[in-house]
Scaffold this active site. Structure first.
Site, PDB file in Angstrom:
ATOM      1  N   HIS A  72       8.764 -32.497  -6.814  1.00 16.74           N
ATOM      2  CA  HIS A  72       9.759 -32.825  -7.853  1.00 16.74           C
ATOM      3  C   HIS A  72      10.438 -34.175  -7.602  1.00 16.74           C
ATOM      4  O   HIS A  72      11.155 -34.669  -8.480  1.00 16.74           O
ATOM      5  CB  HIS A  72      10.835 -31.742  -7.944  1.00 16.74           C
ATOM      6  CG  HIS A  72      10.340 -30.430  -8.436  1.00 16.74           C
ATOM      7  ND1 HIS A  72       9.653 -30.280  -9.622  1.00 16.74           N
ATOM      8  CD2 HIS A  72      10.418 -29.176  -7.895  1.00 16.74           C
ATOM      9  CE1 HIS A  72       9.329 -29.016  -9.789  1.00 16.74           C
ATOM     10  NE2 HIS A  72       9.766 -28.325  -8.759  1.00 16.74           N
ATOM     11  N   ASP A  85       1.512 -24.695  -9.196  1.00 18.05           N
ATOM     12  CA  ASP A  85       2.843 -24.207  -8.857  1.00 18.05           C
ATOM     13  C   ASP A  85       3.430 -23.632 -10.130  1.00 18.05           C
ATOM     14  O   ASP A  85       3.025 -24.027 -11.222  1.00 18.05           O
ATOM     15  CB  ASP A  85       3.700 -25.368  -8.331  1.00 18.05           C
ATOM     16  CG  ASP A  85       5.004 -24.911  -7.695  1.00 18.05           C
ATOM     17  OD1 ASP A  85       5.073 -24.906  -6.454  1.00 18.05           O
ATOM     18  OD2 ASP A  85       5.945 -24.559  -8.427  1.00 18.05           O
ATOM     19  N   HIS A 107       6.249 -24.328 -11.137  1.00 13.62           N
ATOM     20  CA  HIS A 107       6.987 -25.463 -11.698  1.00 13.62           C
ATOM     21  C   HIS A 107       6.083 -26.700 -11.743  1.00 13.62           C
ATOM     22  O   HIS A 107       5.332 -26.950 -10.809  1.00 13.62           O
ATOM     23  CB  HIS A 107       8.217 -25.778 -10.845  1.00 13.62           C
ATOM     24  CG  HIS A 107       9.145 -24.628 -10.675  1.00 13.62           C
ATOM     25  ND1 HIS A 107       9.354 -24.015  -9.463  1.00 13.62           N
ATOM     26  CD2 HIS A 107       9.907 -23.950 -11.581  1.00 13.62           C
ATOM     27  CE1 HIS A 107      10.212 -23.014  -9.619  1.00 13.62           C
ATOM     28  NE2 HIS A 107      10.556 -22.955 -10.886  1.00 13.62           N
TER      29      HIS A 107
END
Length: 242
Positions: A131, A168, A170
């Site tokens: 991220h 994932d 996310h």
């Protein structure tokens, strides 16, 4: 007979000192769980163990801006305190060191595989990375470990066809932010959508193959995505390194 394959196991003690609060889900116990599982199944006996170095300034700056690196360095709190970099991402006095070693693990993995000392490498690291954008920490991530490793493969070793496979719940928005538009890289990813970070449904570059999946998607559909979407793209791209 086929050649022996060896998988390096790369980790570092600093990862256990990065703590973001008592009930935070991204905690040292994550690495204990991985280590215990590999140990109990006898895998660690087969995996040469390596201690991750710290990524250098130069290596980190291939993936992140100098402004961002300086900002993170200036945020390190005193021993015993934590500071928020976003609503759910905190630093303690050990976080920056752990983050440097996490990125350094992927640099080391890249060197080990390219030198053929090992066939592949498994990096058991914290904090995670996918991220972390070029200019921002978010989602428990500070440096984009895999992007630092990919840039190292490109700049230090001249590897010019690299595949990044990101699976994932996310979306790996940080990896996409850093690597979108680089035709030496193909990133394929699956993730639940809509879900944090609410990105990825519209790819940022033609080198991004993002496959958003609805909540509770079963394994057969995931397998279909890999077989029908990812594998043809990867076969066409012919990566030198994954």
């Amino acid at each position: 007979p086929p050649p022996m394959t060896t998988t390096a196991y790369i980790t570092h003690p600093s990862f256990m000192k990065h703590v973001m609060g008592e009930d935070h889900p991204e905690c040292p116990a994550r690495l204990d769980a991985i280590n215990d599982h590999l140990l109990s199944h006898g895998f660690l006996d087969l995996m040469p163990s390596y201690r991750a170095p710290e990524a250098t300034h130069e290596q980190i700056l291939r993936a992140h801006t100098a402004h961002y690196l300086a900002e993170i360095e200036n945020m390190v709190p005193p021993e015993g305190e934590t500071v928020h970099v976003d609503p759910d991402t905190m630093m303690n006095s050990h976080t920056l060191t752990a983050a440097r070693h996490a990125a350094g693990a992927v640099v080391m993995a890249t060197d080990l595989v390219i030198s053929r000392e090992v066939t592949r490498a498994f990096c058991a690291v914290r904090p995670p990375g996918h991220h972390a954008e070029r200019d921002a920490a978010m989602g428990f991530c500070f440096f984009n470990n895999v992007a630092v490793g990919i840039r190292h493969a490109q700049r230090a070793h001249g590897i010019n066809r690299i595949a990044l496979i990101d699976f994932d719940v996310h979306h790996g928005n940080g990896s996409e932010d850093i690597l979108a538009g680089d035709d030496e890289i193909l990133m394929v990813s699956t993730f639940q959508h809509p879900l944090y970070p609410y990105l990825g449904d519209v790819p940022k570059g033609t080198n991004m193959l993002n496959v958003p999946l609805p909540a509770r998607t079963r394994g057969d559909l995931m397998r279909q995505v890999v077989t029908e979407r990812w594998l043809p793209a990867l076969d066409h791209f012919r990566p030198q390194m994954i």
